[in-house]
Design a protein around this motif. Structure first.
Motif, PDB file in Angstrom:
ATOM      1  N   HIS A  37      36.334 -37.660 -74.261  1.00  0.00           N
ATOM      2  CA  HIS A  37      36.071 -38.217 -72.931  1.00  0.00           C
ATOM      3  C   HIS A  37      34.638 -37.958 -72.497  1.00  0.00           C
ATOM      4  CE1 HIS A  37      36.609 -39.271 -68.720  1.00  0.00           C
ATOM      5  NE2 HIS A  37      36.046 -38.108 -68.410  1.00  0.00           N
ATOM      6  N   LEU A  38      34.132 -36.750 -72.705  1.00  0.00           N
ATOM      7  CA  LEU A  38      32.775 -36.425 -72.277  1.00  0.00           C
ATOM      8  C   LEU A  38      31.735 -37.225 -73.050  1.00  0.00           C
ATOM      9  CD1 LEU A  38      32.986 -32.549 -71.787  1.00  0.00           C
ATOM     10  CD2 LEU A  38      33.027 -34.349 -70.042  1.00  0.00           C
ATOM     11  N   VAL A  39      31.964 -37.415 -74.340  1.00  0.00           N
ATOM     12  CA  VAL A  39      31.036 -38.225 -75.127  1.00  0.00           C
ATOM     13  C   VAL A  39      30.971 -39.646 -74.563  1.00  0.00           C
ATOM     14  CG1 VAL A  39      30.660 -39.309 -77.382  1.00  0.00           C
ATOM     15  CG2 VAL A  39      31.243 -36.881 -77.240  1.00  0.00           C
ATOM     16  N   SER A  40      32.126 -40.205 -74.206  1.00  0.00           N
ATOM     17  CA  SER A  40      32.170 -41.545 -73.639  1.00  0.00           C
ATOM     18  C   SER A  40      31.572 -41.575 -72.236  1.00  0.00           C
ATOM     19  CB  SER A  40      33.614 -42.049 -73.607  1.00  0.00           C
ATOM     20  OG  SER A  40      33.702 -43.297 -72.972  1.00  0.00           O
ATOM     21  N   GLU A  41      31.953 -40.604 -71.412  1.00  0.00           N
ATOM     22  CA  GLU A  41      31.499 -40.558 -70.023  1.00  0.00           C
ATOM     23  C   GLU A  41      29.982 -40.393 -69.930  1.00  0.00           C
ATOM     24  OE1 GLU A  41      33.314 -38.187 -66.344  1.00  0.00           O
ATOM     25  OE2 GLU A  41      32.070 -36.896 -67.604  1.00  0.00           O
ATOM     26  N   GLN A  42      29.403 -39.682 -70.869  1.00  0.00           N
ATOM     27  CA  GLN A  42      27.977 -39.370 -70.800  1.00  0.00           C
ATOM     28  C   GLN A  42      27.089 -40.374 -71.538  1.00  0.00           C
ATOM     29  OE1 GLN A  42      27.799 -35.324 -72.204  1.00  0.00           O
ATOM     30  NE2 GLN A  42      28.815 -34.520 -70.382  1.00  0.00           N
ATOM     31  N   ARG A  43      27.656 -41.498 -71.943  1.00  0.00           N
ATOM     32  CA  ARG A  43      26.835 -42.518 -72.594  1.00  0.00           C
ATOM     33  C   ARG A  43      25.742 -43.034 -71.650  1.00  0.00           C
ATOM     34  NH1 ARG A  43      28.432 -45.122 -77.321  1.00  0.00           N
ATOM     35  NH2 ARG A  43      27.395 -47.036 -76.629  1.00  0.00           N
ATOM     36  N   HIS A  44      26.104 -43.210 -70.379  1.00  0.00           N
ATOM     37  CA  HIS A  44      25.096 -43.691 -69.432  1.00  0.00           C
ATOM     38  C   HIS A  44      24.045 -42.624 -69.160  1.00  0.00           C
ATOM     39  CE1 HIS A  44      27.620 -41.399 -66.646  1.00  0.00           C
ATOM     40  NE2 HIS A  44      26.602 -41.396 -65.821  1.00  0.00           N
ATOM     41  N   LEU A  45      24.445 -41.346 -69.236  1.00  0.00           N
ATOM     42  CA  LEU A  45      23.484 -40.257 -69.083  1.00  0.00           C
ATOM     43  C   LEU A  45      22.505 -40.255 -70.248  1.00  0.00           C
ATOM     44  CD1 LEU A  45      22.566 -37.703 -67.563  1.00  0.00           C
ATOM     45  CD2 LEU A  45      24.269 -36.415 -68.875  1.00  0.00           C
ATOM     46  N   LEU A  46      23.033 -40.443 -71.448  1.00  0.00           N
ATOM     47  CA  LEU A  46      22.169 -40.529 -72.629  1.00  0.00           C
ATOM     48  C   LEU A  46      21.243 -41.730 -72.528  1.00  0.00           C
ATOM     49  CD1 LEU A  46      21.408 -39.579 -75.501  1.00  0.00           C
ATOM     50  CD2 LEU A  46      23.270 -41.013 -76.355  1.00  0.00           C
ATOM     51  N   ALA A  47      21.782 -42.863 -72.088  1.00  0.00           N
ATOM     52  CA  ALA A  47      20.967 -44.077 -71.970  1.00  0.00           C
ATOM     53  C   ALA A  47      19.831 -43.869 -70.975  1.00  0.00           C
ATOM     54  CB  ALA A  47      21.845 -45.253 -71.545  1.00  0.00           C
ATOM     55  N   ALA A  48      20.127 -43.233 -69.841  1.00  0.00           N
ATOM     56  CA  ALA A  48      19.089 -42.975 -68.843  1.00  0.00           C
ATOM     57  C   ALA A  48      18.016 -42.056 -69.399  1.00  0.00           C
ATOM     58  CB  ALA A  48      19.714 -42.375 -67.590  1.00  0.00           C
ATOM     59  N   ALA A  49      18.436 -41.035 -70.140  1.00  0.00           N
ATOM     60  CA  ALA A  49      17.481 -40.098 -70.726  1.00  0.00           C
ATOM     61  C   ALA A  49      16.605 -40.783 -71.771  1.00  0.00           C
ATOM     62  CB  ALA A  49      18.223 -38.916 -71.347  1.00  0.00           C
ATOM     63  N   LEU A  50      17.198 -41.658 -72.569  1.00  0.00           N
ATOM     64  CA  LEU A  50      16.422 -42.369 -73.584  1.00  0.00           C
ATOM     65  C   LEU A  50      15.388 -43.289 -72.948  1.00  0.00           C
ATOM     66  CD1 LEU A  50      19.262 -43.279 -76.122  1.00  0.00           C
ATOM     67  CD2 LEU A  50      17.400 -41.648 -76.491  1.00  0.00           C
ATOM     68  N   ARG A  51      15.785 -44.003 -71.906  1.00  0.00           N
ATOM     69  CA  ARG A  51      14.861 -44.929 -71.253  1.00  0.00           C
ATOM     70  C   ARG A  51      13.690 -44.194 -70.616  1.00  0.00           C
ATOM     71  NH1 ARG A  51      19.610 -47.285 -69.175  1.00  0.00           N
ATOM     72  NH2 ARG A  51      19.138 -46.330 -67.145  1.00  0.00           N
ATOM     73  N   ARG A  52      13.974 -43.028 -70.039  1.00  0.00           N
ATOM     74  CA  ARG A  52      12.941 -42.330 -69.268  1.00  0.00           C
ATOM     75  C   ARG A  52      12.141 -41.320 -70.078  1.00  0.00           C
ATOM     76  NH1 ARG A  52      12.421 -45.753 -65.177  1.00  0.00           N
ATOM     77  NH2 ARG A  52      14.404 -46.151 -64.139  1.00  0.00           N
ATOM     78  N   GLU A  53      12.748 -40.745 -71.111  1.00  0.00           N
ATOM     79  CA  GLU A  53      12.095 -39.638 -71.791  1.00  0.00           C
ATOM     80  C   GLU A  53      11.535 -39.994 -73.162  1.00  0.00           C
ATOM     81  OE1 GLU A  53      11.604 -36.783 -70.076  1.00  0.00           O
ATOM     82  OE2 GLU A  53      12.514 -37.998 -68.488  1.00  0.00           O
ATOM     83  N   LEU A  54      11.904 -41.156 -73.704  1.00  0.00           N
ATOM     84  CA  LEU A  54      11.344 -41.587 -74.980  1.00  0.00           C
ATOM     85  C   LEU A  54      10.401 -42.763 -74.762  1.00  0.00           C
ATOM     86  CD1 LEU A  54      14.227 -41.440 -77.604  1.00  0.00           C
ATOM     87  CD2 LEU A  54      12.447 -39.770 -77.148  1.00  0.00           C
ATOM     88  N   ALA A  55       9.456 -42.894 -75.651  1.00  0.00           N
ATOM     89  CA  ALA A  55       8.501 -43.996 -75.543  1.00  0.00           C
ATOM     90  C   ALA A  55       9.227 -45.329 -75.634  1.00  0.00           C
ATOM     91  CB  ALA A  55       7.448 -43.881 -76.638  1.00  0.00           C
ATOM     92  N   SER A  56       8.792 -46.278 -74.850  1.00  0.00           N
ATOM     93  CA  SER A  56       9.421 -47.610 -74.874  1.00  0.00           C
ATOM     94  C   SER A  56       9.243 -48.246 -76.246  1.00  0.00           C
ATOM     95  CB  SER A  56       8.783 -48.506 -73.803  1.00  0.00           C
ATOM     96  OG  SER A  56       7.395 -48.640 -74.029  1.00  0.00           O
ATOM     97  N   GLY A  57      10.263 -48.974 -76.647  1.00  0.00           N
ATOM     98  CA  GLY A  57      10.213 -49.623 -77.944  1.00  0.00           C
ATOM     99  C   GLY A  57      10.699 -48.753 -79.081  1.00  0.00           C
ATOM    100  N   GLY A  58      11.152 -47.554 -78.763  1.00  0.00           N
ATOM    101  CA  GLY A  58      11.657 -46.666 -79.799  1.00  0.00           C
ATOM    102  C   GLY A  58      13.014 -47.113 -80.313  1.00  0.00           C
ATOM    103  N   ASP A  59      13.394 -46.599 -81.464  1.00  0.00           N
ATOM    104  CA  ASP A  59      14.684 -46.933 -82.061  1.00  0.00           C
ATOM    105  C   ASP A  59      15.741 -45.963 -81.551  1.00  0.00           C
ATOM    106  OD1 ASP A  59      16.761 -47.796 -83.574  1.00  0.00           O
ATOM    107  OD2 ASP A  59      16.003 -47.025 -85.485  1.00  0.00           O
ATOM    108  N   TYR A  60      16.685 -46.490 -80.764  1.00  0.00           N
ATOM    109  CA  TYR A  60      17.741 -45.655 -80.183  1.00  0.00           C
ATOM    110  C   TYR A  60      18.981 -45.579 -81.069  1.00  0.00           C
ATOM    111  CZ  TYR A  60      15.002 -46.275 -75.869  1.00  0.00           C
ATOM    112  OH  TYR A  60      13.996 -46.298 -74.931  1.00  0.00           O
ATOM    113  N   THR A  61      19.004 -46.348 -82.138  1.00  0.00           N
ATOM    114  CA  THR A  61      20.197 -46.436 -82.970  1.00  0.00           C
ATOM    115  C   THR A  61      20.712 -45.076 -83.442  1.00  0.00           C
ATOM    116  OG1 THR A  61      19.489 -48.613 -83.762  1.00  0.00           O
ATOM    117  CG2 THR A  61      21.203 -47.486 -85.024  1.00  0.00           C
ATOM    118  N   PRO A  62      19.854 -44.172 -83.914  1.00  0.00           N
ATOM    119  CA  PRO A  62      20.370 -42.882 -84.397  1.00  0.00           C
ATOM    120  C   PRO A  62      21.130 -42.085 -83.330  1.00  0.00           C
ATOM    121  CG  PRO A  62      18.114 -43.221 -85.140  1.00  0.00           C
ATOM    122  CD  PRO A  62      18.406 -44.301 -84.148  1.00  0.00           C
ATOM    123  N   TYR A  63      20.826 -42.332 -82.072  1.00  0.00           N
ATOM    124  CA  TYR A  63      21.490 -41.597 -80.994  1.00  0.00           C
ATOM    125  C   TYR A  63      22.934 -42.055 -80.780  1.00  0.00           C
ATOM    126  CZ  TYR A  63      17.043 -39.488 -79.670  1.00  0.00           C
ATOM    127  OH  TYR A  63      15.877 -38.764 -79.678  1.00  0.00           O
TER     128      TYR A  63
END
Length: 228
Positions: A134-160
């Motif tokens: 449940h937590l892995v599913s619930e926190q997908r949007h948290l991970l997405a927000a962190a990726l958008r804000r903390e990684l350089a734009s255009g990066g490959d998010y697939t491994p996450y």
């Protein structure tokens, strides 16, 4: 050391009975008007039935949430969820705070309290599988927000978002299945936001900043936790 515990009641349970009562009341009014021959457009009847069902089931959803979301003792912090629990010893906590992401030149707070741990193994050994999933599913949007804000734009998010086959801790212990999936997600969020475990604001009984200050007070006086 005292055995006294502090409990936190989730805000999600507030007004649960009120929602249920209003749902039943709207349904009763709808039935009364229908039996009385009151003429309304069919779409209006449908909307009233949908509204009554939505209110009632929202109230039920609130009621089935555990009455206590966090149990805090001088030894540990326990998170209670209808799908299971996790707990961490105070001695395993490095720090806790409200996680933040960059928005331009400013920092934006996320609606969670984050806990950074010395060792994730005790959590992996005790967390219930249903809660981990449940937590892995619930926190997908948290991970997405962190990726958008903390990684350089255009990066490959697939491994996450790949599903791991195993996870090896610093001590060399190997986890597989649900435990590995949860461990990898904790590691990802730790790298991006600085914390391993996250408790949503909806599980707290006061605003995030007030709760964080209160928890710091509890930590400082946890040997006398019954006095707080």
């Amino acid at each position: 050391m005292t055995d006294q515990q502090l409990s936190v009641q989730p805000s999600t349970r507030r007004d649960a009975l009120t929602f249920c009562v209003f749902g039943v009341l709207v349904f009763a009014v709808n039935v009364f008007l229908y039996l009385s021959g009151f003429e309304l457009h069919q779409a209006v009847w449908g909307l009233m039935y949908i509204a009554s069902a939505a209110l009632f089931f929202l109230g039920v959803a609130k009621l089935i949430e555990p009455p206590i979301s966090l149990m805090i003792s001088p030894r540990e912090i326990r998170y209670e969820h209808r799908r299971g629990t996790w707990h961490i010893d105070w001695e395993n906590v490095i720090r806790f705070d409200i996680p933040r992401v960059h928005r331009g030149a400013e920092l934006e707070e996320l609606p969670y309290i984050g806990f950074r741990l010395k060792d994730i193994e005790p959590v992996l050994d005790t967390i219930s599988p249903r809660l981990a999933v449940h937590l892995v599913s619930e926190q997908r949007h948290l991970l997405a927000a962190a990726l958008r804000r903390e990684l350089a734009s255009g990066g490959d998010y697939t491994p996450y978002y790949d599903i791991p086959t195993s996870y090896k801790t610093a001590s060399g212990k190997v986890y597989r299945g649900v435990q590995a999936l949860f461990a990898v997600r904790c590691e990802q969020l730790r790298q991006l936001l600085g914390y391993d475990l996250y408790v949503p604001s909806s599980a707290l009984d006061r605003p995030l900043d007030e709760f964080c200050q209160w928890l710091h007070q509890v930590e400082s006086h946890r040997h006398n936790v019954d006095q707080l």
